[in-house]
Design an enzyme around this catalytic site. Structure first.
Site, PDB file in Angstrom:
ATOM      1  N   GLU A  74       0.819  -1.221   0.000  1.00 60.59           N
ATOM      2  CA  GLU A  74       0.000   0.000   0.000  1.00 60.59           C
ATOM      3  C   GLU A  74       0.853   1.272   0.000  1.00 60.59           C
ATOM      4  OE1 GLU A  74      -3.575  -0.317   2.415  1.00 60.59           O
ATOM      5  OE2 GLU A  74      -3.268   1.749   3.058  1.00 60.59           O
ATOM      6  N   ASP A  75       1.927   1.284   0.755  1.00 60.26           N
ATOM      7  CA  ASP A  75       2.661   2.539   0.976  1.00 60.26           C
ATOM      8  C   ASP A  75       3.990   2.664   0.240  1.00 60.26           C
ATOM      9  OD1 ASP A  75       0.673   3.364   2.668  1.00 60.26           O
ATOM     10  OD2 ASP A  75       1.780   2.992   4.514  1.00 60.26           O
TER      11      ASP A  75
END
Ligand code: ZN
Length: 186
Positions: A74-75
Site C-alpha cells: 500500500e505505501d
C-alpha cells in the site's frame, strides 16, 4: 535447569522474522508517521508485529512477518511478486489482504474496510486489530498537529466500527483495543 538467562530456541523463525523486519525498514525508510512527533514509520510496524506476537501462546511466525510487511504494498510500491519471491505465498496473501485500493477515494476505502471486515481471514483479522490498536495509540500519544478533536473522534469511531465488524477477533487484542479506545477523552 533454569535456562531463563540463556534460552536456546530454533534460529530459523527468528532469522525469518528479522529478515521481514529489515525488508520493511528498508522499504519504509523515508516514511514518517503522521503524528506531530513524525516518528519513523517502522515504529508502527514493530508495534503491530509485537502486538501479533503477544496475541497467542504459540508464535505464528508468518503472521508476525506479515505484521512487519502489512503496509509495504500500500505505501511503498512493493509488488506482490516481490513479496512472493522473498517470503512466499502465505505471507504475500496476508499482506494483499491488508492492502487497500489506493486508486479509490479515501472515504470509499474507509467504508470498504467496515464492509469487508467480517470477510477477512481469521489471521488477517489479527493483523487488522493490531494495526487499529497501533493507530489509535499513536493518535493518543502524538496526533497530527492539524487534527481537530472532532476529526480524532471520527477516526476512533471509524476504527471501532471496523473492529466491531470482525467475525473472529483475537480476544487478547480485542481487549487491548477496547482499553485503548476507552483512553480517548473526547
Ligand atoms: Zn499499518
Amino acid at each position: 535447569m533454569n535456562t531463563s538467562h540463556n534460552e536456546s530456541i530454533p534460529a530459523a523463525p527468528v532469522q525469518r522474522i528479522l529478515a521481514a523486519a529489515m525488508f520493511a525498514a528498508e522499504k519504509h525508510a523515508a516514511q514518517k508517521r503522521k503524528g506531530a512527533a513524525a516518528e519513523p514509520y517502522v515504529n508502527h510496524l514493530i508495534e503491530v508485529a509485537q502486538l501479533i506476537a503477544g496475541s497467542s501462546e504459540q508464535l505464528d511466525a508468518n503472521l508476525v512477518m506479515a505484521g512487519f510487511l502489512h503496509d509495504t504494498i500500500e505505501d511503498t510500491g512493493t509488488t506482490a511478486e516481490e513479496l512472493e519471491q522473498a517470503f512466499g505465498s502465505d505471507i504475500t496473501a496476508l499482506v494483499v489482504e491488508m492492502t487497500d485500493d489506493k486508486s479509490l477515494p479515501k472515504e470509499v476505502r474507509k467504508a470498504l474496510q467496515i464492509e469487508n471486515a467480517p470477510h477477512k481471514s481469521v489471521r488477517g483479522q489479527v493483523i487488522k486489530l493490531a494495526d487499529k490498536i497501533s493507530n489509535l495509540r499513536s493518535l493518543l500519544a502524538s496526533p497530527p498537529a492539524n487534527w481537530s478533536l472532532e476529526r480524532k473522534r471520527d477516526y476512533f469511531i471509524w476504527a471501532q466500527r471496523v473492529v466491531d465488524g470482525l467475525s473472529a477477533p483475537n480476544p487478547i487484542l480485542k481487549a487491548e483495543f477496547d482499553r485503548t479506545f476507552a483512553r480517548f477523552k473526547g
